[in-house]
Write an enzyme that holds these catalytic residues in place. Structure first.
Site, PDB file in Angstrom:
ATOM      1  N   ASP A 150       0.831  -1.200   0.000  1.00  0.00           N
ATOM      2  CA  ASP A 150       0.000   0.000   0.000  1.00  0.00           C
ATOM      3  C   ASP A 150       0.868   1.253   0.000  1.00  0.00           C
ATOM      4  OD1 ASP A 150       0.859  -0.789   2.500  1.00  0.00           O
ATOM      5  OD2 ASP A 150      -0.890  -0.058   3.571  1.00  0.00           O
TER       6      ASP A 150
ATOM      7  N   ASP B  65       7.046   4.159   2.924  1.00  0.00           N
ATOM      8  CA  ASP B  65       7.223   5.318   3.800  1.00  0.00           C
ATOM      9  C   ASP B  65       8.730   5.529   3.940  1.00  0.00           C
ATOM     10  OD1 ASP B  65       6.971   7.164   5.923  1.00  0.00           O
ATOM     11  OD2 ASP B  65       5.089   6.264   6.519  1.00  0.00           O
TER      12      ASP B  65
ATOM     13  N   PHE C  40       0.725  11.759   7.603  1.00  0.00           N
ATOM     14  CA  PHE C  40       0.122  10.477   7.975  1.00  0.00           C
ATOM     15  C   PHE C  40      -1.241  10.352   7.286  1.00  0.00           C
ATOM     16  CE2 PHE C  40      -2.198   7.507  10.674  1.00  0.00           C
ATOM     17  CZ  PHE C  40      -1.290   6.463  10.660  1.00  0.00           C
TER      18      PHE C  40
HETATM   19  C1  PRP Z   1       2.908  -0.217   6.675  1.00  0.00           C
HETATM   20  C2  PRP Z   1       2.828  -0.424   5.179  1.00  0.00           C
HETATM   21  C3  PRP Z   1       4.185  -0.955   4.837  1.00  0.00           C
HETATM   22  C4  PRP Z   1       5.085  -0.251   5.825  1.00  0.00           C
HETATM   23  C5  PRP Z   1       5.740   0.895   5.142  1.00  0.00           C
HETATM   24  O1  PRP Z   1       2.617  -1.429   7.287  1.00  0.00           O
HETATM   25  O2  PRP Z   1       1.818  -1.327   4.825  1.00  0.00           O
HETATM   26  O3  PRP Z   1       4.270  -2.342   5.021  1.00  0.00           O
HETATM   27  O4  PRP Z   1       4.260   0.200   6.894  1.00  0.00           O
HETATM   28  O5  PRP Z   1       6.597   1.593   6.001  1.00  0.00           O
HETATM   29  P1  PRP Z   1       8.155   1.740   5.770  1.00  0.00           P
HETATM   30  O6  PRP Z   1       8.380   2.078   4.314  1.00  0.00           O
HETATM   31  O7  PRP Z   1       8.517   2.890   6.677  1.00  0.00           O
HETATM   32  O8  PRP Z   1       8.814   0.480   6.185  1.00  0.00           O
HETATM   33  P2  PRP Z   1       2.293  -1.595   8.839  1.00  0.00           P
HETATM   34  O9  PRP Z   1       3.521  -2.057   9.538  1.00  0.00           O
HETATM   35  O10 PRP Z   1       1.648  -0.348   9.347  1.00  0.00           O
HETATM   36  O11 PRP Z   1       1.308  -2.839   8.868  1.00  0.00           O
HETATM   37  P3  PRP Z   1      -0.166  -3.007   8.229  1.00  0.00           P
HETATM   38  O12 PRP Z   1       0.023  -3.105   6.737  1.00  0.00           O
HETATM   39  O13 PRP Z   1      -0.655  -4.281   8.824  1.00  0.00           O
HETATM   40  O14 PRP Z   1      -0.984  -1.809   8.622  1.00  0.00           O
END
Ligand code: PRP
Length: 185
Positions: A104, A107, A156
């Site tokens: 998705d 970040d 966010f």
């Molecule tokens: C979110 C997103 C990515 C990650 C991106 O997942 O889905 O996997 O963070 O962040 P980064 O580029 O800083 O590593 P999250 O850990 O929030 O889990 P989720 O998908 O279950 O909400």
């Protein structure tokens, strides 16, 4: 006010349902061209990517397989810890497969960079990345996803799979949250 109403928690809509769906159709067409004559395994990263995988896969008319991984990086907060743990691994061997990781959001990029290396070590033919959203200002590692839906500001956001405290994933658009929602943190 109705405490169950999502819309009242939102500040600004960044991407509408139509914008998201139109972009996913374009990317699906590009993927079909790029992987013509090849097998394709979509690896969705739970839980955020479920909506992207579902809509991207259904925007294609070719055969496509899906598998899922769950990794932990964020917990309940709004910033990345950089710690990646596999909570659920793939069901299948990806040796000699063409893997497209579907996310998705990119970040900091830590999750994807780690995941890409991990999957490459399993001997697939290729490992590429498709991410619906990217925050260029938040990137801390070098990462070149093959397909990107939208670049967004370093704010966010929730919706379309993205959560805050496990809520808002079911929103069809991507939006920023009203500060009141997390002022209690
Ligand atoms: C979110 C997103 C990515 C990650 C991106 O997942 O889905 O996997 O963070 O962040 P980064 O580029 O800083 O590593 P999250 O850990 O929030 O889990 P989720 O998908 O279950 O909400």
């Amino acid at each position: 006010m109705d405490a169950q109403d999502i819309k009242q928690d939102l500040l600004t809509e960044l991407l509408s349902e139509n914008e998201i769906q139109a972009r996913l159709k374009e990317i699906a067409g590009q993927i079909e061209k790029d992987y013509q004559g090849k097998d394709l395994l979509l690896v969705g990263v739970l839980k955020g990517a479920i909506m992207v995988v579902a809509d991207l896969a259904r925007a294609m008319s070719r055969h496509v397989e899906m598998d899922w991984m769950a990794v932990s990086s964020y917990g309940y907060g709004t910033t990345s810890s950089g710690v990646v743990r596999i909570l659920k691994d793939l069901d299948q061997d990806i040796k000699d497969r063409n893997v497209l990781i579907v996310e998705d959001i990119v970040d900091s990029g830590l999750t994807l960079s780690w995941l890409q290396k991990n999957l490459i070590s399993r001997g697939p033919t290729s490992v590429e990345v498709m991410a619906l959203l990217r925050k260029p200002e938040a990137l801390t590692v070098e990462l070149e996803p093959k397909y990107i839906g939208f670049d967004i500001p370093n704010e966010f956001v929730v919706g379309y799979g993205l959560d805050y405290g496990e809520k808002y994933r079911n929103l069809r658009s991507v939006a920023s949250l009203h500060p009141d929602v997390y002022s209690g943190d």
